[in-house]
Design an enzyme around this catalytic site. Sequence first.
Site, PDB file in Angstrom:
ATOM      1  CG  LEU A   1      -1.552   1.364   1.601  1.00 19.57           C
ATOM      2  CD1 LEU A   1      -2.598   1.757   0.553  1.00 19.57           C
ATOM      3  CD2 LEU A   1      -2.179   1.325   2.991  1.00 19.57           C
ATOM      4  CB  SER A   2       0.689   4.272   0.540  1.00 18.79           C
ATOM      5  OG  SER A   2       1.005   5.634   0.530  1.00 18.79           O
ATOM      6  CB  ALA A   3       5.541   4.418   1.080  1.00 20.26           C
TER       7      ALA A   3
ATOM      8  CB  ALA B   1       5.942   3.490  -4.418  1.00 20.81           C
TER       9      ALA B   1
ATOM     10  CB  ILE C   1      -3.096  -1.184  -2.578  1.00 15.42           C
ATOM     11  CG1 ILE C   1      -3.373  -2.680  -2.844  1.00 15.42           C
ATOM     12  CG2 ILE C   1      -4.354  -0.482  -2.069  1.00 15.42           C
ATOM     13  CD1 ILE C   1      -3.706  -3.463  -1.603  1.00 15.42           C
TER      14      ILE C   1
END
Length: 352
Positions: A173-175, A178, A197
Amino acid sequence: MSNSPTRRPGLRDRFKRSVERLLPTEARLGNLFWPFSHEAERKALPARRRPAGSFPLVEKTEFGSNPGCLRMFEHVPEGLPAGQPLVLVLHGCQQDAESYDRAAGWASLAEERGFAVVYAQQREANNPRLCFTWFRPSEVTRDRGELMSIRQMVAHTAERAASDPERVYITGLSAGGAMTAAMLANYPALFAGGAIIAGLPFGAARDASRAFDAMAAAPDRTAREWSDLVRAVSPRIARKPAISIWHGTADETVSLSNGLALVEQWRDLYRLPKEAFVEKRLKGRRTRIWPDKEGRPLVAFHEIDGMGHGTPVLTGEGGGHAVSAEPFMLEAGFSSTLEIAKGWGLTRKWKR
Protein backbone atom coordinates in the site's frame (compact mmCIF):
# COMPACT_ATOMS: atom_id res chain seq x y z
CA MET A 1 1.53 17.77 -16.55
CA SER A 2 3.55 20.92 -16.99
CA ASN A 3 6.74 21.20 -14.97
CA SER A 4 6.89 24.98 -15.22
CA PRO A 5 7.99 26.84 -12.06
CA THR A 6 4.65 28.65 -11.85
CA ARG A 7 2.57 25.49 -11.65
CA ARG A 8 4.58 23.18 -9.44
CA PRO A 9 4.15 25.13 -6.14
CA GLY A 10 0.36 25.12 -6.59
CA LEU A 11 0.26 21.35 -7.01
CA ARG A 12 2.53 20.81 -4.06
CA ASP A 13 0.59 23.19 -1.82
CA ARG A 14 -2.70 21.45 -2.60
CA PHE A 15 -1.10 18.07 -1.98
CA LYS A 16 0.40 19.15 1.33
CA ARG A 17 -2.97 20.49 2.51
CA SER A 18 -4.62 17.16 1.71
CA VAL A 19 -1.91 15.24 3.59
CA GLU A 20 -2.13 17.59 6.56
CA ARG A 21 -5.77 16.63 6.93
CA LEU A 22 -4.67 12.98 7.29
CA LEU A 23 -1.70 13.47 9.59
CA PRO A 24 -1.83 14.39 13.28
CA THR A 25 -1.59 18.15 13.73
CA GLU A 26 1.78 17.90 15.45
CA ALA A 27 3.32 15.86 12.63
CA ARG A 28 5.66 17.66 10.27
CA LEU A 29 5.10 16.98 6.59
CA GLY A 30 8.81 16.61 6.05
CA ASN A 31 8.77 13.56 8.28
CA LEU A 32 6.93 11.66 5.59
CA PHE A 33 10.27 11.22 3.89
CA TRP A 34 13.14 12.34 6.13
CA PRO A 35 15.65 11.52 7.54
CA PHE A 36 17.42 8.88 5.50
CA SER A 37 20.12 8.03 8.04
CA HIS A 38 20.26 4.47 9.42
CA GLU A 39 20.72 5.48 13.05
CA ALA A 40 19.61 3.58 16.10
CA GLU A 41 15.87 2.98 16.11
CA ARG A 42 13.79 5.25 18.30
CA LYS A 43 11.76 3.91 21.19
CA ALA A 44 8.94 1.74 19.87
CA LEU A 45 5.29 2.45 20.58
CA PRO A 46 3.66 0.30 23.26
CA ALA A 47 2.61 -3.10 21.94
CA ARG A 48 -1.10 -3.55 21.22
CA ARG A 49 -2.96 -6.71 22.15
CA ARG A 50 -3.92 -8.68 19.07
CA PRO A 51 -7.68 -9.22 18.67
CA ALA A 52 -9.11 -12.73 18.84
CA GLY A 53 -9.01 -14.49 15.49
CA SER A 54 -5.73 -12.93 14.37
CA PHE A 55 -2.42 -14.78 14.18
CA PRO A 56 0.93 -13.61 15.52
CA LEU A 57 3.70 -12.35 13.29
CA VAL A 58 7.13 -13.53 14.42
CA GLU A 59 10.09 -11.20 14.04
CA LYS A 60 13.21 -12.60 12.37
CA THR A 61 16.54 -10.85 12.81
CA GLU A 62 19.02 -13.15 11.06
CA PHE A 63 17.91 -13.06 7.45
CA GLY A 64 20.89 -11.55 5.64
CA SER A 65 23.14 -8.51 5.49
CA ASN A 66 20.06 -6.24 5.57
CA PRO A 67 21.63 -3.18 3.86
CA GLY A 68 18.37 -1.24 4.15
CA CYS A 69 18.16 -1.73 7.94
CA LEU A 70 14.57 -2.99 7.82
CA ARG A 71 12.71 -5.31 10.19
CA MET A 72 11.26 -8.66 9.13
CA PHE A 73 8.14 -10.45 10.35
CA GLU A 74 6.60 -13.68 9.13
CA HIS A 75 3.79 -16.13 9.72
CA VAL A 76 4.29 -19.72 8.61
CA PRO A 77 1.38 -21.97 9.64
CA GLU A 78 2.43 -24.87 11.83
CA GLY A 79 2.81 -28.04 9.81
CA LEU A 80 2.80 -26.23 6.47
CA PRO A 81 4.02 -28.76 3.89
CA ALA A 82 6.73 -27.96 1.37
CA GLY A 83 5.79 -26.51 -1.99
CA GLN A 84 3.21 -23.98 -0.78
CA PRO A 85 2.96 -20.32 -1.91
CA LEU A 86 4.54 -17.31 -0.22
CA VAL A 87 3.12 -13.77 -0.02
CA LEU A 88 5.24 -10.68 0.72
CA VAL A 89 3.38 -7.67 2.17
CA LEU A 90 4.63 -4.06 2.40
CA HIS A 91 2.74 -1.64 4.66
CA GLY A 92 2.17 2.06 4.02
CA CYS A 93 3.24 5.18 5.90
CA GLN A 94 2.17 5.47 9.56
CA GLN A 95 1.66 1.72 9.65
CA ASP A 96 3.64 -1.28 10.76
CA ALA A 97 3.40 -4.97 9.96
CA GLU A 98 0.98 -5.82 12.76
CA SER A 99 -1.36 -2.86 12.21
CA TYR A 100 -1.59 -3.65 8.50
CA ASP A 101 -2.19 -7.32 9.16
CA ARG A 102 -4.94 -6.70 11.72
CA ALA A 103 -7.01 -5.05 8.99
CA ALA A 104 -5.78 -6.84 5.85
CA GLY A 105 -5.87 -10.31 7.41
CA TRP A 106 -3.07 -11.89 5.40
CA ALA A 107 -1.76 -13.99 8.31
CA SER A 108 -5.20 -15.35 9.20
CA LEU A 109 -5.83 -16.14 5.54
CA ALA A 110 -2.47 -17.93 5.36
CA GLU A 111 -3.46 -20.00 8.37
CA GLU A 112 -6.73 -21.00 6.68
CA ARG A 113 -5.46 -21.52 3.15
CA GLY A 114 -1.96 -22.80 3.70
CA PHE A 115 0.79 -20.41 2.62
CA ALA A 116 3.59 -18.39 4.19
CA VAL A 117 3.45 -14.62 4.76
CA VAL A 118 6.41 -12.24 5.05
CA TYR A 119 6.14 -8.60 6.15
CA ALA A 120 8.92 -6.08 5.70
CA GLN A 121 8.69 -3.23 8.22
CA GLN A 122 10.33 0.18 8.03
CA ARG A 123 12.23 1.59 11.01
CA GLU A 124 11.63 4.98 12.60
CA ALA A 125 15.37 5.62 12.39
CA ASN A 126 15.10 5.40 8.59
CA ASN A 127 11.86 7.35 8.36
CA PRO A 128 9.84 8.78 11.28
CA ARG A 129 6.58 8.18 9.37
CA LEU A 130 7.58 4.56 8.65
CA CYS A 131 7.47 5.10 4.86
CA PHE A 132 9.58 2.87 2.63
CA THR A 133 12.05 4.97 0.66
CA TRP A 134 10.60 4.18 -2.78
CA PHE A 135 11.94 7.36 -4.43
CA ARG A 136 15.63 7.23 -3.50
CA PRO A 137 17.70 5.45 -6.19
CA SER A 138 20.14 3.90 -3.71
CA GLU A 139 17.22 2.17 -1.96
CA VAL A 140 15.48 0.83 -5.08
CA THR A 141 18.46 -0.39 -7.10
CA ARG A 142 18.77 -4.15 -7.58
CA ASP A 143 20.72 -5.80 -4.73
CA ARG A 144 21.10 -2.54 -2.80
CA GLY A 145 19.45 -0.78 0.13
CA GLU A 146 15.88 -1.51 1.20
CA LEU A 147 15.22 -3.46 -2.00
CA MET A 148 17.94 -5.96 -1.16
CA SER A 149 16.77 -6.28 2.44
CA ILE A 150 13.29 -7.20 1.22
CA ARG A 151 14.73 -9.65 -1.29
CA GLN A 152 16.70 -11.32 1.50
CA MET A 153 13.55 -11.69 3.61
CA VAL A 154 11.79 -13.53 0.80
CA ALA A 155 14.76 -15.84 0.28
CA HIS A 156 15.01 -16.56 4.03
CA THR A 157 11.39 -17.62 4.50
CA ALA A 158 11.17 -19.36 1.13
CA GLU A 159 14.10 -21.57 2.11
CA ARG A 160 12.86 -22.24 5.64
CA ALA A 161 9.29 -23.01 4.53
CA ALA A 162 10.39 -24.76 1.32
CA SER A 163 8.00 -22.48 -0.59
CA ASP A 164 7.11 -23.06 -4.23
CA PRO A 165 9.41 -20.70 -6.20
CA GLU A 166 6.77 -20.49 -8.94
CA ARG A 167 4.18 -19.12 -6.48
CA VAL A 168 5.74 -16.13 -4.77
CA TYR A 169 3.58 -12.97 -4.70
CA ILE A 170 3.89 -9.39 -3.48
CA THR A 171 1.47 -6.66 -2.44
CA GLY A 172 1.81 -3.24 -0.82
CA LEU A 173 0.00 0.00 0.00
CA SER A 174 1.08 3.58 -0.77
CA ALA A 175 4.84 3.83 -0.14
CA GLY A 176 4.70 0.05 0.18
CA GLY A 177 2.85 -0.02 -3.13
CA ALA A 178 5.57 2.06 -4.78
CA MET A 179 8.16 -0.30 -3.29
CA THR A 180 6.11 -3.22 -4.62
CA ALA A 181 6.43 -1.69 -8.09
CA ALA A 182 10.19 -1.37 -7.56
CA MET A 183 10.50 -5.02 -6.49
CA LEU A 184 8.50 -6.18 -9.52
CA ALA A 185 10.59 -4.02 -11.85
CA ASN A 186 13.94 -5.21 -10.48
CA TYR A 187 13.06 -8.85 -9.75
CA PRO A 188 10.27 -9.83 -12.19
CA ALA A 189 11.44 -13.46 -12.30
CA LEU A 190 10.94 -13.76 -8.53
CA PHE A 191 7.19 -13.13 -8.58
CA ALA A 192 4.18 -14.81 -10.14
CA GLY A 193 2.04 -11.78 -9.37
CA GLY A 194 1.92 -8.38 -7.69
CA ALA A 195 -0.85 -6.16 -6.34
CA ILE A 196 -0.10 -2.42 -6.04
CA ILE A 197 -2.57 -0.50 -3.85
CA ALA A 198 -2.62 3.32 -4.01
CA GLY A 199 0.98 3.24 -5.18
CA LEU A 200 3.18 4.88 -7.80
CA PRO A 201 4.99 3.62 -10.90
CA PHE A 202 8.60 2.54 -10.73
CA GLY A 203 10.81 5.57 -11.45
CA ALA A 204 8.14 8.18 -10.65
CA ALA A 205 10.64 10.20 -8.56
CA ARG A 206 14.33 10.30 -7.66
CA ASP A 207 14.26 12.51 -4.56
CA ALA A 208 11.85 13.67 -1.85
CA SER A 209 10.92 16.93 -3.59
CA ARG A 210 9.92 15.17 -6.80
CA ALA A 211 8.17 12.48 -4.76
CA PHE A 212 5.70 15.11 -3.50
CA ASP A 213 5.12 16.27 -7.07
CA ALA A 214 4.60 12.72 -8.30
CA MET A 215 2.14 11.91 -5.53
CA ALA A 216 0.12 15.01 -6.39
CA ALA A 217 0.14 14.15 -10.12
CA ALA A 218 2.07 11.43 -11.94
CA PRO A 219 4.85 12.79 -14.19
CA ASP A 220 3.73 13.38 -17.77
CA ARG A 221 5.35 10.50 -19.67
CA THR A 222 4.33 8.30 -22.56
CA ALA A 223 3.61 4.63 -22.04
CA ARG A 224 6.91 3.78 -23.70
CA GLU A 225 8.81 6.17 -21.43
CA TRP A 226 7.24 4.53 -18.37
CA SER A 227 7.98 1.00 -19.55
CA ASP A 228 11.54 1.94 -20.54
CA LEU A 229 12.23 2.65 -16.86
CA VAL A 230 11.56 -1.03 -16.14
CA ARG A 231 13.47 -2.22 -19.22
CA ALA A 232 16.49 -0.24 -18.03
CA VAL A 233 16.75 -2.39 -14.87
CA SER A 234 15.35 -5.64 -16.32
CA PRO A 235 16.25 -5.79 -20.03
CA ARG A 236 15.07 -9.37 -20.38
CA ILE A 237 11.82 -10.49 -18.71
CA ALA A 238 11.43 -14.21 -19.24
CA ARG A 239 8.61 -14.46 -16.70
CA LYS A 240 5.80 -11.92 -16.66
CA PRO A 241 4.22 -11.46 -13.23
CA ALA A 242 0.51 -10.64 -13.38
CA ILE A 243 -0.01 -7.07 -12.14
CA SER A 244 -3.16 -5.78 -10.43
CA ILE A 245 -3.51 -2.10 -9.54
CA TRP A 246 -6.03 -0.84 -6.95
CA HIS A 247 -6.81 2.85 -6.50
CA GLY A 248 -9.58 5.00 -5.04
CA THR A 249 -11.03 7.72 -7.28
CA ALA A 250 -11.07 10.16 -4.32
CA ASP A 251 -7.47 9.58 -3.25
CA GLU A 252 -6.01 12.99 -2.38
CA THR A 253 -2.69 11.62 -1.10
CA VAL A 254 -1.55 9.61 -4.13
CA SER A 255 -3.35 10.86 -7.20
CA LEU A 256 -5.36 8.43 -9.33
CA SER A 257 -3.11 9.50 -12.20
CA ASN A 258 -0.45 7.24 -10.66
CA GLY A 259 -2.71 4.23 -10.99
CA LEU A 260 -3.23 5.09 -14.65
CA ALA A 261 0.53 5.52 -15.13
CA LEU A 262 1.12 2.11 -13.55
CA VAL A 263 -1.27 0.58 -16.05
CA GLU A 264 0.63 2.19 -18.92
CA GLN A 265 4.00 1.13 -17.51
CA TRP A 266 3.13 -2.56 -17.36
CA ARG A 267 0.74 -2.69 -20.31
CA ASP A 268 3.39 -1.27 -22.63
CA LEU A 269 6.10 -3.46 -21.10
CA TYR A 270 3.97 -6.53 -21.89
CA ARG A 271 3.03 -5.14 -25.33
CA LEU A 272 -0.70 -5.26 -24.65
CA PRO A 273 -2.81 -3.02 -26.93
CA LYS A 274 -4.32 -0.10 -25.04
CA GLU A 275 -7.89 -0.75 -26.14
CA ALA A 276 -7.72 -4.54 -25.83
CA PHE A 277 -9.21 -4.77 -22.35
CA VAL A 278 -12.23 -6.49 -20.82
CA GLU A 279 -14.31 -4.31 -18.50
CA LYS A 280 -16.27 -5.46 -15.48
CA ARG A 281 -18.44 -3.35 -13.21
CA LEU A 282 -19.42 -4.22 -9.68
CA LYS A 283 -21.14 -2.03 -7.14
CA GLY A 284 -18.84 0.94 -6.59
CA ARG A 285 -16.04 -0.46 -8.75
CA ARG A 286 -14.79 -0.50 -12.31
CA THR A 287 -12.25 -3.13 -13.35
CA ARG A 288 -10.37 -3.27 -16.64
CA ILE A 289 -8.32 -6.35 -17.52
CA TRP A 290 -5.68 -6.66 -20.23
CA PRO A 291 -5.15 -10.37 -21.06
CA ASP A 292 -2.37 -11.92 -23.09
CA LYS A 293 -3.00 -14.05 -26.21
CA GLU A 294 -3.70 -17.08 -24.03
CA GLY A 295 -6.29 -15.17 -22.02
CA ARG A 296 -4.15 -14.80 -18.89
CA PRO A 297 -4.94 -11.50 -17.12
CA LEU A 298 -1.55 -9.78 -17.16
CA VAL A 299 -2.64 -6.28 -16.11
CA ALA A 300 -5.79 -5.36 -14.16
CA PHE A 301 -6.88 -1.93 -12.96
CA HIS A 302 -9.44 -1.64 -10.16
CA GLU A 303 -10.93 1.84 -9.64
CA ILE A 304 -12.94 2.11 -6.42
CA ASP A 305 -15.54 4.86 -6.65
CA GLY A 306 -15.25 7.55 -3.98
CA MET A 307 -12.57 5.76 -1.95
CA GLY A 308 -9.76 7.80 -0.47
CA HIS A 309 -6.19 6.76 0.32
CA GLY A 310 -5.88 3.25 1.70
CA THR A 311 -6.42 -0.46 1.30
CA PRO A 312 -10.01 -1.66 0.72
CA VAL A 313 -10.97 -3.95 3.62
CA LEU A 314 -14.05 -5.73 4.93
CA THR A 315 -14.77 -6.12 8.63
CA GLY A 316 -15.63 -9.64 9.64
CA GLU A 317 -14.36 -12.97 10.91
CA GLY A 318 -12.04 -15.36 9.17
CA GLY A 319 -9.05 -15.02 6.92
CA GLY A 320 -8.70 -11.87 4.88
CA HIS A 321 -11.08 -9.82 7.03
CA ALA A 322 -10.38 -6.81 9.24
CA VAL A 323 -10.55 -7.52 12.96
CA SER A 324 -9.87 -3.92 13.99
CA ALA A 325 -9.90 -0.42 12.52
CA GLU A 326 -6.43 0.73 11.47
CA PRO A 327 -5.02 3.86 9.77
CA PHE A 328 -5.49 3.91 5.99
CA MET A 329 -7.39 0.61 5.97
CA LEU A 330 -10.75 1.61 4.52
CA GLU A 331 -14.04 -0.24 4.86
CA ALA A 332 -15.09 -0.70 1.25
CA GLY A 333 -17.72 -3.44 1.26
CA PHE A 334 -15.22 -5.98 -0.03
CA SER A 335 -11.85 -7.40 1.00
CA SER A 336 -9.07 -6.63 -1.44
CA THR A 337 -7.03 -9.30 0.37
CA LEU A 338 -9.57 -11.99 -0.50
CA GLU A 339 -9.92 -10.80 -4.08
CA ILE A 340 -6.16 -10.57 -4.62
CA ALA A 341 -5.69 -14.01 -3.06
CA LYS A 342 -8.44 -15.45 -5.28
CA GLY A 343 -6.72 -14.04 -8.36
CA TRP A 344 -3.51 -15.73 -7.25
CA GLY A 345 -5.23 -19.07 -6.62
CA LEU A 346 -4.69 -18.99 -2.85
CA THR A 347 -8.24 -19.57 -1.63
CA ARG A 348 -8.37 -23.38 -1.52
CA LYS A 349 -8.31 -24.69 2.04
CA TRP A 350 -5.43 -26.97 2.95
CA LYS A 351 -5.47 -30.22 4.88
CA ARG A 352 -3.26 -30.29 7.93
